[in-house]
Structures are given as C-alpha cells and as structure tokens.
Write a protein that holds these residues in place. Sequence first.
Motif, PDB file in Angstrom:
ATOM      1  N   ASN A   1       0.708  -1.118   0.201  1.00 57.28           N
ATOM      2  CA  ASN A   1      -0.261  -0.025   0.177  1.00 57.28           C
ATOM      3  C   ASN A   1       0.834   1.254  -0.109  1.00 57.28           C
ATOM      4  OD1 ASN A   1      -2.516  -1.407  -0.044  1.00 57.28           O
ATOM      5  ND2 ASN A   1      -2.260  -1.957   2.111  1.00 57.28           N
ATOM      6  N   ALA A   2       2.039   1.152  -0.466  1.00 58.28           N
ATOM      7  CA  ALA A   2       3.014   2.315  -0.734  1.00 58.28           C
ATOM      8  C   ALA A   2       2.316   3.323  -1.927  1.00 58.28           C
ATOM      9  CB  ALA A   2       4.505   1.933  -0.807  1.00 58.28           C
ATOM     10  N   THR A   3       2.865   4.296  -1.640  1.00 51.98           N
ATOM     11  CA  THR A   3       2.555   5.558  -2.855  1.00 51.98           C
ATOM     12  C   THR A   3       3.845   5.706  -3.634  1.00 51.98           C
ATOM     13  OG1 THR A   3       0.756   6.414  -1.600  1.00 51.98           O
ATOM     14  CG2 THR A   3       1.602   7.798  -3.588  1.00 51.98           C
ATOM     15  N   LEU A   4       3.925   5.213  -4.680  1.00 52.92           N
ATOM     16  CA  LEU A   4       5.114   5.295  -5.742  1.00 52.92           C
ATOM     17  C   LEU A   4       4.748   6.199  -6.801  1.00 52.92           C
ATOM     18  CD1 LEU A   4       6.047   1.523  -5.509  1.00 52.92           C
ATOM     19  CD2 LEU A   4       7.355   3.489  -4.184  1.00 52.92           C
ATOM     20  N   ASP A   5       3.829   6.786  -6.888  1.00 59.00           N
ATOM     21  CA  ASP A   5       3.082   7.456  -8.052  1.00 59.00           C
ATOM     22  C   ASP A   5       4.333   8.724  -8.204  1.00 59.00           C
ATOM     23  OD1 ASP A   5       1.554   8.539 -10.046  1.00 59.00           O
ATOM     24  OD2 ASP A   5       1.020  10.247  -8.650  1.00 59.00           O
ATOM     25  N   SER A   6       4.905   8.610  -9.475  1.00 59.15           N
ATOM     26  CA  SER A   6       5.766   9.623 -10.145  1.00 59.15           C
ATOM     27  C   SER A   6       7.118   9.636  -9.574  1.00 59.15           C
ATOM     28  CB  SER A   6       5.378  11.062 -10.061  1.00 59.15           C
ATOM     29  OG  SER A   6       3.981  11.328 -10.700  1.00 59.15           O
ATOM     30  N   ALA A   7       7.402   8.357  -8.791  1.00 58.36           N
ATOM     31  CA  ALA A   7       8.803   8.024  -8.331  1.00 58.36           C
ATOM     32  C   ALA A   7       9.605   7.378  -9.379  1.00 58.36           C
ATOM     33  CB  ALA A   7       8.529   6.918  -7.129  1.00 58.36           C
TER      34      ALA A   7
ATOM     35  N   GLU B   1       2.548  -5.136  -2.643  1.00 57.43           N
ATOM     36  CA  GLU B   1       1.064  -5.283  -2.872  1.00 57.43           C
ATOM     37  C   GLU B   1       0.142  -4.190  -2.667  1.00 57.43           C
ATOM     38  OE1 GLU B   1      -2.354  -8.794  -1.560  1.00 57.43           O
ATOM     39  OE2 GLU B   1      -0.066  -9.058  -0.791  1.00 57.43           O
ATOM     40  N   GLY B   2      -0.624  -3.619  -3.709  1.00 51.59           N
ATOM     41  CA  GLY B   2      -1.707  -2.776  -3.241  1.00 51.59           C
ATOM     42  C   GLY B   2      -1.045  -1.414  -3.598  1.00 51.59           C
ATOM     43  N   ALA B   3       0.345  -1.312  -3.958  1.00 54.78           N
ATOM     44  CA  ALA B   3       1.131  -0.083  -4.084  1.00 54.78           C
ATOM     45  C   ALA B   3       0.300   0.983  -5.250  1.00 54.78           C
ATOM     46  CB  ALA B   3       2.362  -0.104  -4.280  1.00 54.78           C
ATOM     47  N   PHE B   4       0.333   2.110  -5.144  1.00 58.17           N
ATOM     48  CA  PHE B   4       0.090   2.918  -6.226  1.00 58.17           C
ATOM     49  C   PHE B   4       1.412   3.586  -6.933  1.00 58.17           C
ATOM     50  CE2 PHE B   4      -1.114   7.087  -7.896  1.00 58.17           C
ATOM     51  CZ  PHE B   4      -2.194   6.815  -8.643  1.00 58.17           C
ATOM     52  N   ALA B   5       1.477   3.132  -8.285  1.00 57.06           N
ATOM     53  CA  ALA B   5       2.827   3.330  -8.828  1.00 57.06           C
ATOM     54  C   ALA B   5       2.564   3.807 -10.379  1.00 57.06           C
ATOM     55  CB  ALA B   5       3.484   2.085  -9.053  1.00 57.06           C
ATOM     56  N   ALA B   6       1.478   4.493 -10.312  1.00 55.82           N
ATOM     57  CA  ALA B   6       0.912   5.311 -11.628  1.00 55.82           C
ATOM     58  C   ALA B   6       2.127   6.212 -11.928  1.00 55.82           C
ATOM     59  CB  ALA B   6      -0.186   5.912 -11.993  1.00 55.82           C
ATOM     60  N   ASN B   7       2.620   6.337 -13.071  1.00 56.42           N
ATOM     61  CA  ASN B   7       3.746   7.188 -13.503  1.00 56.42           C
ATOM     62  C   ASN B   7       5.133   6.935 -12.963  1.00 56.42           C
ATOM     63  OD1 ASN B   7       2.190   8.606 -15.455  1.00 56.42           O
ATOM     64  ND2 ASN B   7       0.987   9.511 -13.560  1.00 56.42           N
ATOM     65  N   ALA B   8       5.480   5.744 -12.403  1.00 55.54           N
ATOM     66  CA  ALA B   8       6.561   5.600 -11.659  1.00 55.54           C
ATOM     67  C   ALA B   8       7.329   4.920 -12.862  1.00 55.54           C
ATOM     68  CB  ALA B   8       6.365   4.330 -10.548  1.00 55.54           C
ATOM     69  N   LYS B   9       8.954   5.334 -12.752  1.00 55.73           N
ATOM     70  CA  LYS B   9       9.761   4.735 -13.833  1.00 55.73           C
ATOM     71  C   LYS B   9      10.589   3.636 -13.326  1.00 55.73           C
ATOM     72  CE  LYS B   9       8.614   7.503 -17.193  1.00 55.73           C
ATOM     73  NZ  LYS B   9       8.041   7.038 -18.288  1.00 55.73           N
ATOM     74  N   PHE B  10      10.557   2.373 -13.837  1.00 53.56           N
ATOM     75  CA  PHE B  10      11.340   1.315 -13.280  1.00 53.56           C
ATOM     76  C   PHE B  10      12.343   0.928 -14.272  1.00 53.56           C
ATOM     77  CE2 PHE B  10       7.199   0.865 -11.126  1.00 53.56           C
ATOM     78  CZ  PHE B  10       7.469   0.387  -9.887  1.00 53.56           C
ATOM     79  N   ASP B  11      12.959   1.804 -15.214  1.00 52.40           N
ATOM     80  CA  ASP B  11      13.977   1.451 -16.094  1.00 52.40           C
ATOM     81  C   ASP B  11      15.353   0.652 -15.319  1.00 52.40           C
ATOM     82  OD1 ASP B  11      12.119   2.550 -17.694  1.00 52.40           O
ATOM     83  OD2 ASP B  11      13.346   4.499 -18.075  1.00 52.40           O
ATOM     84  N   GLY B  12      15.605  -0.403 -15.937  1.00 49.94           N
ATOM     85  CA  GLY B  12      16.622  -1.179 -15.447  1.00 49.94           C
ATOM     86  C   GLY B  12      16.386  -1.763 -13.877  1.00 49.94           C
ATOM     87  N   ALA B  13      15.392  -1.435 -13.481  1.00 53.00           N
ATOM     88  CA  ALA B  13      15.116  -2.112 -11.890  1.00 53.00           C
ATOM     89  C   ALA B  13      15.240  -3.682 -12.068  1.00 53.00           C
ATOM     90  CB  ALA B  13      13.661  -1.735 -11.400  1.00 53.00           C
ATOM     91  N   ILE B  14      15.736  -4.248 -10.905  1.00 55.82           N
ATOM     92  CA  ILE B  14      15.851  -5.697 -10.631  1.00 55.82           C
ATOM     93  C   ILE B  14      14.523  -6.067  -9.906  1.00 55.82           C
ATOM     94  CG2 ILE B  14      17.320  -7.394  -9.557  1.00 55.82           C
ATOM     95  CD1 ILE B  14      19.848  -5.282  -9.537  1.00 55.82           C
ATOM     96  N   ILE B  15      13.808  -6.935 -10.379  1.00 55.47           N
ATOM     97  CA  ILE B  15      12.481  -7.239  -9.746  1.00 55.47           C
ATOM     98  C   ILE B  15      12.357  -8.692  -9.448  1.00 55.47           C
ATOM     99  CG2 ILE B  15      11.431  -5.112 -10.489  1.00 55.47           C
ATOM    100  CD1 ILE B  15      10.091  -7.323 -12.642  1.00 55.47           C
ATOM    101  N   ASP B  16      13.526  -9.458  -9.517  1.00 54.78           N
ATOM    102  CA  ASP B  16      13.401 -10.853  -9.270  1.00 54.78           C
ATOM    103  C   ASP B  16      12.696 -11.080  -7.893  1.00 54.78           C
ATOM    104  OD1 ASP B  16      15.221 -10.604 -11.417  1.00 54.78           O
ATOM    105  OD2 ASP B  16      16.786 -11.489 -10.402  1.00 54.78           O
TER     106      ASP B  16
ATOM    107  N   GLU C   1       4.843   0.739 -18.652  1.00 52.45           N
ATOM    108  CA  GLU C   1       5.996   0.162 -17.434  1.00 52.45           C
ATOM    109  C   GLU C   1       5.701  -1.266 -17.131  1.00 52.45           C
ATOM    110  OE1 GLU C   1       8.548   1.779 -15.681  1.00 52.45           O
ATOM    111  OE2 GLU C   1       8.313   3.226 -17.349  1.00 52.45           O
ATOM    112  N   GLN C   2       4.677  -1.464 -17.203  1.00 56.12           N
ATOM    113  CA  GLN C   2       4.115  -3.101 -16.855  1.00 56.12           C
ATOM    114  C   GLN C   2       4.881  -3.965 -18.122  1.00 56.12           C
ATOM    115  OE1 GLN C   2      -0.197  -4.020 -16.949  1.00 56.12           O
ATOM    116  NE2 GLN C   2       0.136  -5.918 -16.443  1.00 56.12           N
ATOM    117  N   ASP C   3       4.801  -3.452 -19.296  1.00 58.99           N
ATOM    118  CA  ASP C   3       5.278  -4.298 -20.476  1.00 58.99           C
ATOM    119  C   ASP C   3       6.722  -4.221 -20.350  1.00 58.99           C
ATOM    120  OD1 ASP C   3       2.767  -4.655 -21.539  1.00 58.99           O
ATOM    121  OD2 ASP C   3       3.177  -3.001 -22.913  1.00 58.99           O
ATOM    122  N   LYS C   4       7.582  -3.358 -19.675  1.00 55.33           N
ATOM    123  CA  LYS C   4       8.783  -3.281 -19.571  1.00 55.33           C
ATOM    124  C   LYS C   4       9.268  -4.240 -18.350  1.00 55.33           C
ATOM    125  CE  LYS C   4       9.407   1.566 -19.823  1.00 55.33           C
ATOM    126  NZ  LYS C   4       9.998   2.886 -19.600  1.00 55.33           N
ATOM    127  N   LEU C   5       8.557  -4.323 -17.450  1.00 55.03           N
ATOM    128  CA  LEU C   5       8.779  -4.916 -16.268  1.00 55.03           C
ATOM    129  C   LEU C   5       8.582  -6.711 -16.654  1.00 55.03           C
ATOM    130  CD1 LEU C   5       7.120  -3.266 -13.378  1.00 55.03           C
ATOM    131  CD2 LEU C   5       9.750  -3.372 -13.697  1.00 55.03           C
TER     132      LEU C   5
END
Length: 171
Positions: free
Chosen positions: A98-104, A117-132, A145-149
């Motif tokens: 439930n964190a707010t990551l909007d525009s982060a 889970e339940g985080a708000f990440a609209a407009n967040a940028k995840f370029d090159g993030a490690i999400i394993d 962003e979903q497609d990139k992830l």
Amino acid sequence: MSKLRYQMCVSILNLLLWVVICITVSLGFAGFAPEALALDYNKESLIEAGFSGRDLTDSSFSHANLRSSNFSNANLSGVSFFAANLESADLEGANLTNATLDSARLIKANLTNAVLEGAFAANAKFDGAIIDGADFTDVLLRRDEQDKLCKVAKGTNPTTGRDTRDTLFCP
C-alpha cells in the motif's frame, strides 16, 4: 481498616499501576518494540542514507532524493514516495504494501523479493530495476511500465509465494 488508610492504599496501588503501564508502553509489551512513529522526510536530500531493517510505516518521503539509499528489509507499508528519486536504491526484501510510488523514479533500483501489494505506482519509472521475486499484486502501473517489467520478470516471492510474472499479468 479506616477509610483514610483504605483511600491511601488505593491511591498507592493506582500510582503503581500507572508506573507499570508507562514502563510497559515505553519499553514495549512482552518484548515487542513500540509501534513506529510515522516520520516526515519530504523534500529531504538523503543520498546513500541507511534505513535497512527499519519500521517506517506510514512515513513520507515525497519529493525526497533517496538515490543509492538502503531500504533493504525495511517495513515501508503505507509509505509515500510520491515523486521521490529512488534511483539505484536498495529495496531488497522491503515491504512496500500500500505504498505510494506515483511519479517516483525507481531506475536501477533493487526490488528483489520486495512486496509491493496494493501499491500505487502510476507514472513510476522502473527502467533497469531488478525485480526478481518481487510481488506486484494489485499494483496500479502504466501499461508501458508493466510491459517493460514483464520483459525482465522472474522468480517467486519468498514471503507471499507468488510468481512475479503472475502478479504482473505477463503473457
């Protein structure tokens, strides 16, 4: 027992009870730490700051510069990272429920085994993030962003047991 003596005994017992309650609350009940207080780090420059393992529930880091900061295994439930710079931040094993990551900016951030889970990440940028092993259940993301992830998604979250690709609805 006289009425005055009885009232003195009751007063002393009330005082002792009050002291026990104060000590219990300040030291934590039965060995548990007292609840974390929400902290305000808005607009702070906290480059390479260390928050590893901390309970920062409901704290706010809006517009903060947190580049290369360490939040590994921290409880960040309900935390606001609105428009924060989390470039190259270590969020491994963090609880971002439930964190707010909007525009982060989470560019090159390490989100290995994080729970979002339940985080708000609209407009967040995840370029090159490690999400394993990250869990993105019910996270609001922009489609691009979903497609990139999905291109780099792999693993299963050890806390929730959910597959990263499944939580992102990857094809």
